[in-house]
Motif scaffolding. Structure first.
Motif, PDB file in Angstrom:
ATOM      1  N   ASN A  72       0.817  -1.220   0.000  1.00 15.61           N
ATOM      2  CA  ASN A  72       0.000   0.000   0.000  1.00 15.61           C
ATOM      3  C   ASN A  72       0.849   1.268   0.000  1.00 15.61           C
ATOM      4  N   GLY A  73       2.148   1.090   0.148  1.00 15.55           N
ATOM      5  CA  GLY A  73       3.054   2.249   0.132  1.00 15.55           C
ATOM      6  C   GLY A  73       2.673   3.302   1.152  1.00 15.55           C
ATOM      7  N   TYR A  74       2.326   2.863   2.361  1.00 14.41           N
ATOM      8  CA  TYR A  74       1.704   3.757   3.345  1.00 14.41           C
ATOM      9  C   TYR A  74       2.521   5.048   3.578  1.00 14.41           C
ATOM     10  N   TYR A  75       3.781   4.895   3.962  1.00 13.07           N
ATOM     11  CA  TYR A  75       4.533   6.102   4.374  1.00 13.07           C
ATOM     12  C   TYR A  75       4.763   7.062   3.216  1.00 13.07           C
ATOM     13  N   LEU A  76       5.086   6.509   2.074  1.00 11.54           N
ATOM     14  CA  LEU A  76       5.327   7.386   0.925  1.00 11.54           C
ATOM     15  C   LEU A  76       4.032   8.067   0.489  1.00 11.54           C
ATOM     16  N   ARG A  77       2.938   7.312   0.452  1.00  8.26           N
ATOM     17  CA  ARG A  77       1.668   7.929   0.053  1.00  8.26           C
ATOM     18  C   ARG A  77       1.221   8.968   1.074  1.00  8.26           C
ATOM     19  N   ARG A  78       1.476   8.682   2.348  1.00  3.18           N
ATOM     20  CA  ARG A  78       1.071   9.655   3.384  1.00  3.18           C
ATOM     21  C   ARG A  78       1.824  10.974   3.196  1.00  3.18           C
ATOM     22  N   ARG A  79       3.120  10.854   2.943  1.00  4.51           N
ATOM     23  CA  ARG A  79       3.924  12.081   2.757  1.00  4.51           C
ATOM     24  C   ARG A  79       3.512  12.816   1.468  1.00  4.51           C
ATOM     25  N   LEU A  80       3.247  12.048   0.430  1.00  6.83           N
ATOM     26  CA  LEU A  80       2.797  12.677  -0.826  1.00  6.83           C
ATOM     27  C   LEU A  80       1.462  13.391  -0.614  1.00  6.83           C
TER      28      LEU A  80
END
Ligand SMILES: Cc1ncc(COP(=O)(O)O)c(C=O)c1O
Length: 374
Positions: A72-80
């Motif tokens: 889900n790419g959580y951390y990268l998507r959250r920062r984006l």
């Protein structure tokens, strides 16, 4: 002996007609062949290299590569999401933006549907449409850039997707926010518009792109950005798309679950916050673009003014021949015949020593009459 059969019997009919994407010639291959160092100005990579912060993050994550990435790419998507002021549900990761260009075609197009793009634009748009057996519709460029009016005019009831590169590769030309506003108001809401902004950070103009506003307004657009260019992570393959949560839901059904690798996600997350590296890269490109284009003008070589990190030059001679001549000098550029420009080369803006070496070599080859000039 088993009976011999041809794999072509299994092939989907349209796959047999596809011409694979010809990538830039790898530097290692050229150095092997020449037996000396070469420079690559062929794939619009960042000549300053990766963000040092991304490199540090990679080192930290190396010992974890036996574990699958977070699908889900959580951390990268959250920062984006924070950076773009969007919801996480409006963000999707890809193995480079090319992955997402193809994902769109796989999700929405099949035989009988139409996908539209421009001639002389990024080859992957047409490849993505061809790969799924849909009808490829291409409009000609106008003034070396996407002809938005022609694209809108080409829409039929069968059109589902339009791909637009802004800035366009290989011309480096731009549609302004106002032009894009006008275009979108002429496109029926049922048609998905993919706005590929791979070179976003390089664009020096204040009138460029309101694409995030379109996403916030809930329009039927997918904005594509990548870590391959200004962030210097092309080898890791990571990019992202921004759009409506419903669009993301649809794309996620077809997305390969681990398409963004563990290392790519970690490096991208670090690179996003390395504003210094981005600023340095943009400034270097600005200065070097000026240097290269001034020198081209002195040499009398025509070029298309570019808003990105590459420039399309017209030597007036067979581009395949000039490509080979430059290759012999250890310089890899990109001949543009396939893009409908038989006398042009696309040259990535490098660092000063590389740009100077390219210009010297260009001067030498231009002094020799072409075998087949046009
Ligand atoms: C317009 C455009 N879009 C996308 C890409 C590919 O980017 P990525 O490495 O993210 O797949 C490129 C690379 O040259 C490009 O020029």
């Amino acid at each position: 002996m088993p009976e011999r059969f041809s794999i072509n019997e299994l092939l989907l009919p349209w796959v047999g007609r596809i011409r694979p994407y010809p990538p830039g010639k790898p530097i290692e291959e050229v150095e092997r062949e020449l037996g000396r160092t070469a420079i690559k100005l062929a794939s619009n990579e960042n000549p300053l290299g990766p963000s040092p912060k991304a490199l540090a993050a990679l080192h930290q994550h190396l010992s974890k590569i036996h574990l699958y990435p977070d699908g889900n790419g959580y951390y990268l998507r959250r920062r984006l999401a924070e950076i773009h002021q969007l919801e996480m549900a409006q963000i999707i990761l890809g193995a480079g933006s090319t992955d997402l260009i193809e994902l769109v075609a796989r999700t929405f197009l099949t035989a009988g549907d139409e996908g539209i793009t421009s001639e002389s634009s990024f080859y992957i748009y047409r490849l993505a449409i061809d790969e799924v057996g849909a009808n490829l519709v291409q409009t000609p460029l106008r003034d070396e850039t996407f002809d938005l009016a022609a694209l809108a005019h080409a829409i039929t009831p069968r059109t589902k997707v339009i791909y637009i590169g802004n800035p366009n590769n290989p011309t480096g030309t731009l549609a302004t926010a106002e032009e894009m506003d006008r275009f979108l108001s002429a496109v029926p809401p049922r048609v998905l518009v993919v706005l590929d902004e791979a070179y976003y950070d390089y664009v020096p103009r204040p009138d460029y792109s309101r694409s995030l506003e379109y996403v916030r307004q809930g329009r039927n657009v997918l904005v594509l950005r990548t870590f391959s260019k200004v962030h210097g992570l092309a080898g890791l393959r990571i990019g992202y798309g921004l759009g409506h949560p419903e669009l993301m839901g649809a794309l996620n059904r077809m997305r390969s679950p681990f398409n963004a690798s563990r290392l790519a996600q970690a490096a991208a997350l670090a690179a996003l916050d390395d504003r210094e590296h981005v600023a340095r890269s943009v400034e270097s490109n600005r200065q070097e673009m000026k240097f290269v284009t001034q020198e081209l003008a002195l040499l009398g070589v025509r070029y298309t003014p570019s808003a990105a990190n590459f420039v399309l030059i017209d030597t007036g001679r067979d581009c395949e021949e000039d490509f080979v001549r430059l290759l012999r000098e250890g310089i890899i550029v990109r001949p543009m015949k396939l893009y409908g420009f038989p006398t042009r080369l696309r040259v990535t803006i490098g660092v000063r020593p590389d740009n100077a070496r390219f210009l010297e070599a260009l001067k030498r080859i231009m002094a020799v009459p072409a075998a087949t000039s046009r």
